[in-house]
Scaffold this active site. Structure first.
Site, PDB file in Angstrom:
ATOM      1  CD  GLU A   1      -3.078  -0.824   2.233  1.00 49.31           C
ATOM      2  OE1 GLU A   1      -3.530   0.324   2.425  1.00 49.31           O
ATOM      3  OE2 GLU A   1      -3.414  -1.808   2.911  1.00 49.31           O
TER       4      GLU A   1
ATOM      5  CE1 TYR B   1      -1.856  -0.497   8.387  1.00 53.07           C
ATOM      6  CE2 TYR B   1      -1.929  -0.554   5.981  1.00 53.07           C
ATOM      7  CZ  TYR B   1      -1.565  -1.139   7.190  1.00 53.07           C
ATOM      8  OH  TYR B   1      -0.919  -2.354   7.195  1.00 53.07           O
ATOM      9  CB  SER B   2      -0.816   3.420   2.829  1.00 50.40           C
ATOM     10  OG  SER B   2      -1.473   4.593   2.413  1.00 50.40           O
ATOM     11  CB  ALA B   3       0.628   8.185   5.249  1.00 45.48           C
TER      12      ALA B   3
ATOM     13  CE  LYS C   1       3.097  -1.499   7.529  1.00 47.38           C
ATOM     14  NZ  LYS C   1       3.576  -2.415   8.596  1.00 47.38           N
TER      15      LYS C   1
ATOM     16  CG  ASN D   1      -0.182 -12.020   4.079  1.00 47.40           C
ATOM     17  OD1 ASN D   1       0.536 -12.656   4.832  1.00 47.40           O
ATOM     18  ND2 ASN D   1       0.313 -11.292   3.095  1.00 47.40           N
TER      19      ASN D   1
ATOM     20  CB  VAL E   1     -19.034  -6.264  -2.190  1.00 52.45           C
ATOM     21  CG1 VAL E   1     -17.941  -5.963  -3.207  1.00 52.45           C
ATOM     22  CG2 VAL E   1     -19.067  -7.756  -1.862  1.00 52.45           C
TER      23      VAL E   1
ATOM     24  CG  ASP F   1     -15.329   2.288  -2.862  1.00 47.53           C
ATOM     25  OD1 ASP F   1     -14.821   1.564  -1.987  1.00 47.53           O
ATOM     26  OD2 ASP F   1     -14.848   2.425  -4.007  1.00 47.53           O
ATOM     27  NE  ARG F   2     -10.706   0.636   1.905  1.00 45.38           N
ATOM     28  CZ  ARG F   2     -10.054  -0.447   2.295  1.00 45.38           C
ATOM     29  NH1 ARG F   2     -10.580  -1.251   3.206  1.00 45.38           N
ATOM     30  NH2 ARG F   2      -8.892  -0.746   1.752  1.00 45.38           N
TER      31      ARG F   2
ATOM     32  N   GLY G   1     -10.964   7.068  -0.363  1.00 46.98           N
ATOM     33  CA  GLY G   1      -9.594   6.836  -0.810  1.00 46.98           C
ATOM     34  C   GLY G   1      -9.268   5.399  -1.123  1.00 46.98           C
TER      35      GLY G   1
END
Length: 245
Positions: free
Chosen positions: A29, A52-54, A56, A82, A108, A183-184, A186
């Site tokens: 991500e 979150y990805s920022a 990481k 995973n 979904v 949709d969530r 971003g």
């Protein structure tokens, strides 16, 4: 952790010092979102799109900085999605299994068009061991399953395996429970990993296809209902870990 790892490493000598590694396990991500073509390589520019990805991405940079500044023998792996045994029920595949068995709607996001590369957890563990034992310090390795799937196709595959292993009493497919939700924010469109480096340098390739891995995964959840039911009873299937009180 980096400070303490460096402190400990500096107390070592000889073979112990030479064998020491700080292995940071990260995510694909951090590279952002792909279009319809292309793959993430270890040289792809970082472009995180969510908090979150920022976070990481920031941790990746810290690990790399400790390696460059202090010569701490660091390793970084960036893996794709995973799945497999013991996956916490908030995540897509176990969430669909749990909700399907409960007769609930299978939510979904959007139209389920987002694409992810799915990596069976045991393949990931083998990759981590290969990198830790044989990877070159300072090196980054991308780990992917070679299994690009749209989310809707993942959910449909879960439903198909449940249809085969635990049919509904009314004879209908679990796919009848699929429902589309907003949709969530971003939500990245596509992730895909080029795992050439880890294959060529360390001899690692995934053993599971998505078709074989999803069968093992669904059957594991069917056989270990006591494990996930205890979690769902305490927190609920939709409760993200770390957010519950």
């Amino acid at each position: 952790m980096l400070t303490e790892a460096r402190r400990h490493w500096q107390t070592l000598s000889g073979s112990e010092r030479n064998a020491f590694r700080f292995h940071h396990i990260s995510t694909d991500e951090v590279y952002g979102s792909l279009g319809e073509a292309g793959l993430f390589t270890e040289d792809t520019r970082y472009d995180p799109r969510s908090p979150y990805s920022a976070s990481k991405a920031g941790s990746d940079h810290l690990v790399s900085a400790w390696g460059h500044t202090y010569r701490l023998p660091v390793l970084i792996t960036n893996c794709s999605n995973n799945y497999g045994p013991f996956h916490f029920p908030e995540k897509l595949i176990p969430l669909m299994i749990v909700k399907a068995l409960a007769g609930e709607t299978l939510p979904v996001y959007g139209r389920g068009e987002q694409v992810r590369d799915w990596l069976y957890v045991e393949d990931h563990v083998r990759a981590l061991q290969a990198v830790f034992e044989r990877g070159a310090p300072g090196r980054t390795y991308n780990v992917g399953g070679n299994n690009e799937m749209r989310n809707i196709d993942v959910v449909s595959a879960v439903c198909a395996e449940l249809d085969a292993s635990r049919p509904r009493d009314d004879g209908r497919s679990y796919a009848a429970q699929i429902g589309f939700v907003t949709d969530r924010p971003g939500h990245d469109a596509r992730y895909a990993i080029d795992a050439t480096r880890i294959r060529d340098e360390l001899g690692w390739t995934p053993r599971e296809t998505f078709a074989s891995g999803i069968v093992k995964t669904v059957r594991w959840y069917l056989d270990h209902a006591d494990w996930w039911r205890a979690i769902v009873a305490e927190r609920g299937a939709d409760q993200r870990r770390g957010l519950a009180g």
